[in-house]
Design a protein around this motif. Structure first.
Motif, PDB file in Angstrom:
ATOM      1  N   ARG A 199       5.903  -4.087   7.648  1.00  0.00           N
ATOM      2  CA  ARG A 199       6.227  -5.669   7.364  1.00  0.00           C
ATOM      3  C   ARG A 199       5.783  -6.115   8.621  1.00  0.00           C
ATOM      4  O   ARG A 199       6.151  -5.634   9.818  1.00  0.00           O
ATOM      5  CB  ARG A 199       7.792  -5.861   7.113  1.00  0.00           C
ATOM      6  CG  ARG A 199       8.210  -5.172   5.535  1.00  0.00           C
ATOM      7  CD  ARG A 199       9.727  -5.716   5.492  1.00  0.00           C
ATOM      8  NE  ARG A 199       9.953  -5.222   3.997  1.00  0.00           N
ATOM      9  CZ  ARG A 199      10.715  -4.122   3.712  1.00  0.00           C
ATOM     10  NH1 ARG A 199      10.840  -3.306   4.725  1.00  0.00           N
ATOM     11  NH2 ARG A 199      11.042  -3.748   2.513  1.00  0.00           N
ATOM     12  N   ILE A 200       5.454  -7.466   8.564  1.00  0.00           N
ATOM     13  CA  ILE A 200       5.331  -8.333   9.695  1.00  0.00           C
ATOM     14  C   ILE A 200       6.607  -8.831  10.026  1.00  0.00           C
ATOM     15  O   ILE A 200       7.274  -9.512   9.435  1.00  0.00           O
ATOM     16  CB  ILE A 200       4.155  -9.378   9.510  1.00  0.00           C
ATOM     17  CG1 ILE A 200       2.913  -8.760   9.131  1.00  0.00           C
ATOM     18  CG2 ILE A 200       4.128 -10.317  10.515  1.00  0.00           C
ATOM     19  CD1 ILE A 200       1.832  -9.880   8.745  1.00  0.00           C
TER      20      ILE A 200
ATOM     21  N   SER B 216       3.753   3.333  16.520  1.00  0.00           N
ATOM     22  CA  SER B 216       3.255   4.284  15.568  1.00  0.00           C
ATOM     23  C   SER B 216       3.804   4.478  14.300  1.00  0.00           C
ATOM     24  O   SER B 216       4.939   4.674  14.017  1.00  0.00           O
ATOM     25  CB  SER B 216       3.069   5.639  16.458  1.00  0.00           C
ATOM     26  OG  SER B 216       2.628   5.423  17.405  1.00  0.00           O
ATOM     27  N   GLY B 217       2.990   4.842  13.034  1.00  0.00           N
ATOM     28  CA  GLY B 217       3.326   4.752  11.862  1.00  0.00           C
ATOM     29  C   GLY B 217       3.886   3.541  11.086  1.00  0.00           C
ATOM     30  O   GLY B 217       4.619   3.473   9.993  1.00  0.00           O
ATOM     31  N   SER B 218       3.738   2.398  11.602  1.00  0.00           N
ATOM     32  CA  SER B 218       4.186   1.135  11.158  1.00  0.00           C
ATOM     33  C   SER B 218       3.346   0.664  10.171  1.00  0.00           C
ATOM     34  O   SER B 218       3.929  -0.262   9.287  1.00  0.00           O
ATOM     35  CB  SER B 218       4.537   0.285  12.266  1.00  0.00           C
ATOM     36  OG  SER B 218       3.340  -0.450  12.877  1.00  0.00           O
TER      37      SER B 218
ATOM     38  N   PHE C  24       0.910  -1.178   0.082  1.00  0.00           N
ATOM     39  CA  PHE C  24      -0.006   0.079  -0.027  1.00  0.00           C
ATOM     40  C   PHE C  24       1.078   1.275  -0.022  1.00  0.00           C
ATOM     41  O   PHE C  24       1.709   1.513   0.928  1.00  0.00           O
ATOM     42  CB  PHE C  24      -0.847   0.036   1.371  1.00  0.00           C
ATOM     43  CG  PHE C  24      -1.821   1.409   1.170  1.00  0.00           C
ATOM     44  CD1 PHE C  24      -2.774   1.473   0.258  1.00  0.00           C
ATOM     45  CD2 PHE C  24      -1.746   1.959   2.401  1.00  0.00           C
ATOM     46  CE1 PHE C  24      -3.401   2.899   0.464  1.00  0.00           C
ATOM     47  CE2 PHE C  24      -2.426   3.252   2.473  1.00  0.00           C
ATOM     48  CZ  PHE C  24      -3.433   3.657   1.429  1.00  0.00           C
ATOM     49  N   THR C  25       0.690   2.043  -0.986  1.00  0.00           N
ATOM     50  CA  THR C  25       1.586   3.434  -1.003  1.00  0.00           C
ATOM     51  C   THR C  25       0.448   4.345  -0.812  1.00  0.00           C
ATOM     52  O   THR C  25      -0.540   4.836  -1.496  1.00  0.00           O
ATOM     53  CB  THR C  25       2.007   3.388  -2.526  1.00  0.00           C
ATOM     54  OG1 THR C  25       2.952   2.593  -2.621  1.00  0.00           O
ATOM     55  CG2 THR C  25       3.062   4.605  -2.540  1.00  0.00           C
TER      56      THR C  25
ATOM     57  N   ARG D 166       4.675  -3.032   2.945  1.00  0.00           N
ATOM     58  CA  ARG D 166       5.863  -3.343   1.947  1.00  0.00           C
ATOM     59  C   ARG D 166       5.914  -4.947   1.823  1.00  0.00           C
ATOM     60  O   ARG D 166       6.858  -5.748   2.199  1.00  0.00           O
ATOM     61  CB  ARG D 166       7.269  -2.926   2.553  1.00  0.00           C
ATOM     62  CG  ARG D 166       7.421  -1.420   2.788  1.00  0.00           C
ATOM     63  CD  ARG D 166       8.484  -1.033   3.860  1.00  0.00           C
ATOM     64  NE  ARG D 166       8.514   0.277   4.086  1.00  0.00           N
ATOM     65  CZ  ARG D 166       9.322   1.157   3.389  1.00  0.00           C
ATOM     66  NH1 ARG D 166       9.911   0.604   2.394  1.00  0.00           N
ATOM     67  NH2 ARG D 166       9.394   2.438   3.828  1.00  0.00           N
ATOM     68  N   GLY D 167       4.722  -5.439   1.376  1.00  0.00           N
ATOM     69  CA  GLY D 167       4.826  -7.013   1.191  1.00  0.00           C
ATOM     70  C   GLY D 167       4.433  -7.625   1.993  1.00  0.00           C
ATOM     71  O   GLY D 167       5.156  -8.579   2.734  1.00  0.00           O
ATOM     72  N   VAL D 168       3.088  -7.412   2.703  1.00  0.00           N
ATOM     73  CA  VAL D 168       2.443  -8.199   3.932  1.00  0.00           C
ATOM     74  C   VAL D 168       1.784  -9.575   3.617  1.00  0.00           C
ATOM     75  O   VAL D 168       0.962  -9.560   2.549  1.00  0.00           O
ATOM     76  CB  VAL D 168       1.549  -7.410   4.643  1.00  0.00           C
ATOM     77  CG1 VAL D 168       0.624  -8.067   5.765  1.00  0.00           C
ATOM     78  CG2 VAL D 168       2.352  -6.005   5.243  1.00  0.00           C
ATOM     79  N   ASP D 169       2.248 -10.506   4.198  1.00  0.00           N
ATOM     80  CA  ASP D 169       1.526 -11.992   3.943  1.00  0.00           C
ATOM     81  C   ASP D 169       0.833 -12.104   5.283  1.00  0.00           C
ATOM     82  O   ASP D 169       1.399 -12.238   6.331  1.00  0.00           O
ATOM     83  CB  ASP D 169       2.482 -13.010   3.705  1.00  0.00           C
ATOM     84  CG  ASP D 169       3.028 -12.932   2.277  1.00  0.00           C
ATOM     85  OD1 ASP D 169       2.556 -12.690   1.152  1.00  0.00           O
ATOM     86  OD2 ASP D 169       4.473 -12.818   2.077  1.00  0.00           O
ATOM     87  N   LEU D 170      -0.507 -12.464   5.240  1.00  0.00           N
ATOM     88  CA  LEU D 170      -1.300 -12.562   6.422  1.00  0.00           C
ATOM     89  C   LEU D 170      -2.546 -13.593   6.230  1.00  0.00           C
ATOM     90  O   LEU D 170      -3.092 -13.230   5.215  1.00  0.00           O
ATOM     91  CB  LEU D 170      -1.586 -11.392   7.196  1.00  0.00           C
ATOM     92  CG  LEU D 170      -2.490 -11.560   8.422  1.00  0.00           C
ATOM     93  CD1 LEU D 170      -1.584 -11.864   9.523  1.00  0.00           C
ATOM     94  CD2 LEU D 170      -3.202 -10.121   8.767  1.00  0.00           C
ATOM     95  N   SER D 171      -2.436 -14.551   7.004  1.00  0.00           N
ATOM     96  CA  SER D 171      -3.548 -15.456   6.815  1.00  0.00           C
ATOM     97  C   SER D 171      -4.424 -15.581   8.025  1.00  0.00           C
ATOM     98  O   SER D 171      -3.842 -15.589   9.146  1.00  0.00           O
ATOM     99  CB  SER D 171      -3.117 -16.956   6.391  1.00  0.00           C
ATOM    100  OG  SER D 171      -4.323 -17.716   6.251  1.00  0.00           O
TER     101      SER D 171
END
Length: 238
Positions: free
Chosen positions: A225-226, A49-51, A18-19, A31-36
């Motif tokens: 990122r996670i 904050s801001g992450s 997301f930009t 910046r390339g989040v993978d989440l299930s």
């Protein structure tokens, strides 16, 4: 040998980007989040904050669109939807509780809670709204306006509004941030109780480690990122 059925996750993000557009130019927030996330799971989302925590919830709610990657929620690819379809998706699947209550000041508590049901064309909108307000302990405040309610009462109205349509997913962004500790604890007890009763999936942004632990799973985000996920840690241990 019998094949085992595999249940698809309720939320699946793959290489999610997301930009955001700022005055100084584009800013890459995720910046390339993978989440299930499985149906019925409770996930605490933590990080500085801001992450990118709130941006992730905005994407999950269909309030922002991914810049890259893929995001599927409740079997629907959010990146492929136009604004009308996203609005219907939110109406049918998502309940949102923000730190700010976002109540309509010219509407009573009952009217605020009935709004999503009226949009869905429910004839029993006001009956269900009244029941939801009674469930959060505000049966005596149905005709009061937000300005006549305390902060804790306003957040309980917002919580009733979020769950009145029995959504598949509740997204909560620092819902106790504007409340004192005792009031915040009472609101969270209500949230977790409602979530358990309905079997709803919960994603909760919080800076409170005790609240995050209460979710059972914690995902930490840093710099878009996670960086850790207790579900992954548990799977590795098994």
């Amino acid at each position: 040998m019998e094949e085992q059925s595999v249940t698809a996750p309720l939320i699946a993000a793959e290489a999610l980007v997301f930009t955001a557009v700022a005055a100084s130019g584009p800013v890459q927030v995720l910046r390339g989040v993978d989440l299930s996330v499985a149906a019925g799971e409770a996930v605490g989302i933590v990080g500085p904050s801001g992450s990118g925590k709130t941006s992730l919830l905005m994407l999950l709610a269909g309030l922002e669109k991914p810049t890259g990657g893929r995001l599927v929620v409740a079997g629907q690819d959010l990146g492929a939807m136009d604004e009308d379809r996203l609005a219907r998706f939110r109406r049918d699947n998502i309940g949102i509780v923000f730190q700010a209550f976002h109540l309509v000041p010219t509407m009573t508590a009952l009217e605020n809670v009935a709004v999503p049901l009226e949009f869905a064309g429910r004839r029993d909108a006001f009956d269900r709204a009244a029941a939801a307000l009674r469930e959060v302990g505000l049966g005596h405040r149905l005709e009061h306006y937000p300005g006549q309610l305390s902060g804790g009462e306003q957040q309980r109205v917002a919580l009733a509004r979020a769950v009145v349509a029995e959504p598949r997913v509740i997204l909560a962004d620092e819902p106790t941030g504007n409340l004192d500790r005792a009031t915040g604890a009472a609101v969270m007890d209500l949230l977790f109780g409602l979530r358990t009763r309905m079997g709803t999936t919960l994603l909760l942004i919080t800076h409170d480690p005790l609240l995050a632990e209460r979710c059972g799973r914690q995902v930490k985000i840093e710099d878009g990122r996670i960086v850790s996920d207790t579900a992954a840690i548990r799977m590795a241990a098994e």
